[in-house]
Write an enzyme that holds these catalytic residues in place. Structure first.
Site, PDB file in Angstrom:
ATOM      1  CB  CYS A  96      -0.705   0.205   1.353  1.00 59.70           C
ATOM      2  SG  CYS A  96      -2.280  -1.217   0.963  1.00 59.70           S
ATOM      3  CG  HIS A 100      -3.504   3.071   1.012  1.00 64.32           C
ATOM      4  ND1 HIS A 100      -3.825   2.685  -0.236  1.00 64.32           N
ATOM      5  CD2 HIS A 100      -3.509   1.926   1.708  1.00 64.32           C
ATOM      6  CE1 HIS A 100      -3.698   1.529  -0.691  1.00 64.32           C
ATOM      7  NE2 HIS A 100      -3.956   1.080   0.535  1.00 64.32           N
ATOM      8  CG  ASN A 139      -7.207  -1.538  -0.731  1.00 59.96           C
ATOM      9  OD1 ASN A 139      -6.073  -1.190  -1.415  1.00 59.96           O
ATOM     10  ND2 ASN A 139      -6.244  -1.504   0.607  1.00 59.96           N
TER      11      ASN A 139
END
Ligand code: COA
Length: 355
Positions: A116, A282, A312
């Protein structure tokens, strides 16, 4: 003073939309559960056997290169962040170089495996190359094809519903303009809890890993004298070929580390939270973003969220969100943009950019 600026930006998301209801065909979940816990309404999946992390990365890169007003051949160095590479090796950096048709120049290529926070790490590395005068056009890509590696049974529902496919890219160039470009980047990691959010196989552990050691699982499944295969039946039988996450553990650390690393960057630049024009976190989970927003005292129009549409997308989430914010005119010249990420490793980081 030489700084690096984002000279071009672009993103690509595949056409195929997968709604929460679509997922209920394979697993015991619901649109209501997913939206309430994550904010996600739908995500995109790449076209199976046609699109890959590399091809999506290349489409985003082409847009960033066109936006920078340069030719593909001008790229001096490629940094590619992903956790879902086309191959175990070689990395996507060289594959995207080939996909873009720029192998002739023999520009360097580097893969980043920081999940991430991969894009923020990549941006920071590129920033150092550009500031030092080593390279003039560095391409930084974040791309993921999660859909090829998820557990679509109920066993994997806590992870699978969260992730989506896509890619984003920027071109960094040097600038001597006053008060423009990357002001600072901050990077951190702590490997203590590496297995709390991990995709451990295939890997050189041969089926053994730390979490199982804690659970005292018997590994007498192999009688080979030396080594094991990277992929074996034990991994398949025990569901070790899928990503695994202790959601609540990740959540608690994320909401602590995001504000911490944002404040650290602001302090170094002599700025305060109220100076941020756009925070692009993020896109881990909408609840995490909202929590961070509240902690930082920011208003809705100071934070960009698009997890509702794309899920995501790990290393791709920040460049996709940033590119979308720029495209929609929400980030303008002179704005103070803050990028922040937290994820597997654990690794986390932030970047402050005067746009
Ligand atoms: N659909 C329906 N039920 C689900 C589900 C799904 N997709 N996933 C998990 N559940 C169930 C669990 O089995 C559990 O059931 P039980 O109480 O009968 O055992 C229940 O929902 C609660 O599970 P839990 O894991 O405690 O839920 P949560 O509120 O923590 O939400 C996450 C799960 C993953 C959404 C949340 O923990 C989270 O967002 N964590 C951070 C994850 C993240 O951001 N990861 C990326 C990091 S970069």
């Amino acid at each position: 003073m030489l700084r690096s600026k984002v000279a071009g930006i672009g993103y690509y998301v595949p056409e195929q939309v997968v709604t929460n209801n679509d997922l209920t065909e394979f697993m015991d979940t619901s649109d209501e559960w997913i939206q309430e816990r994550t904010g996600i309404k739908e995500r995109r999946y790449g076209k199976k056997f046609e699109e890959t992390t590399t091809t999506m990365g290349a489409r985003a890169a082409e847009k960033a290169i066109a936006d920078a007003g340069i030719n593909k051949e001008d790229i001096d160095f490629i940094i590619f962040a992903t956790l879902s590479p086309d191959y175990y090796f070689p990395g996507c950096g060289v594959l995207v170089q080939r996909e873009l048709g720029i192998t002739g120049k023999e520009a360097g290529a580097l893969d980043i495996r920081n999940q991430c926070s991969g894009f923020v790490y990549g941006l920071s590395v590129a920033d150092q190359f550009v500031k030092s005068g080593m390279y003039k056009n560095v391409l930084v890509i974040g791309a993921e094809m999660h859909s090829m590696g998820l557990d679509y049974s109920t066993r994997g529902r806590n992870v699978t519903v969260i992730f989506g496919d896509g890619a984003g890219a920027v071109v960094l160039q040097p600038t001597e303009e006053e008060n423009k470009g990357i002001l600072t980047t901050k990077l951190h990691s702590d490997g203590t809890y590496a297995e709390k959010l991990a995709f451990i196989s295939p890997g050189a552990h041969g089926g053994y890993h730390q979490r199982d050691a804690e659970e005292k699982i018997d590994y007498a499944f192999s009688d080979a004298k030396y080594g094991e295969m990277f992929v074996n039946e034990h991994m398949l039988e025990n569901g070790l070929l899928f990503p695994d996450m202790e959601g609540q553990f990740v959540f608690k650390l994320a909401v602590q580390k995001f504000p911490e690393v944002i404040r650290e960057a602001l302090e170094e630049a002599g700025l305060k939270p109220g100076d941020i024009d756009m925070l692009v976190p993020h896109q881990a989970n909408l609840r995490i973003s909202k929590f961070v927003q509240k902690r930082m005292g920011l208003s809705d129009d100071q934070v960009w969220n698009n997890i509702q549409k794309f899920g995501n997308t790990t290393a791709a989430s920040i460049p996709i969100a940033l590119a979308e914010a720029v495209e929609k005119g929400a980030v303008k010249e002179g704005d103070l943009v803050c990028l922040a990420a937290f994820g597997s490793g654990f690794t986390w980081g932030s970047a402050l950019i005067r746009w």
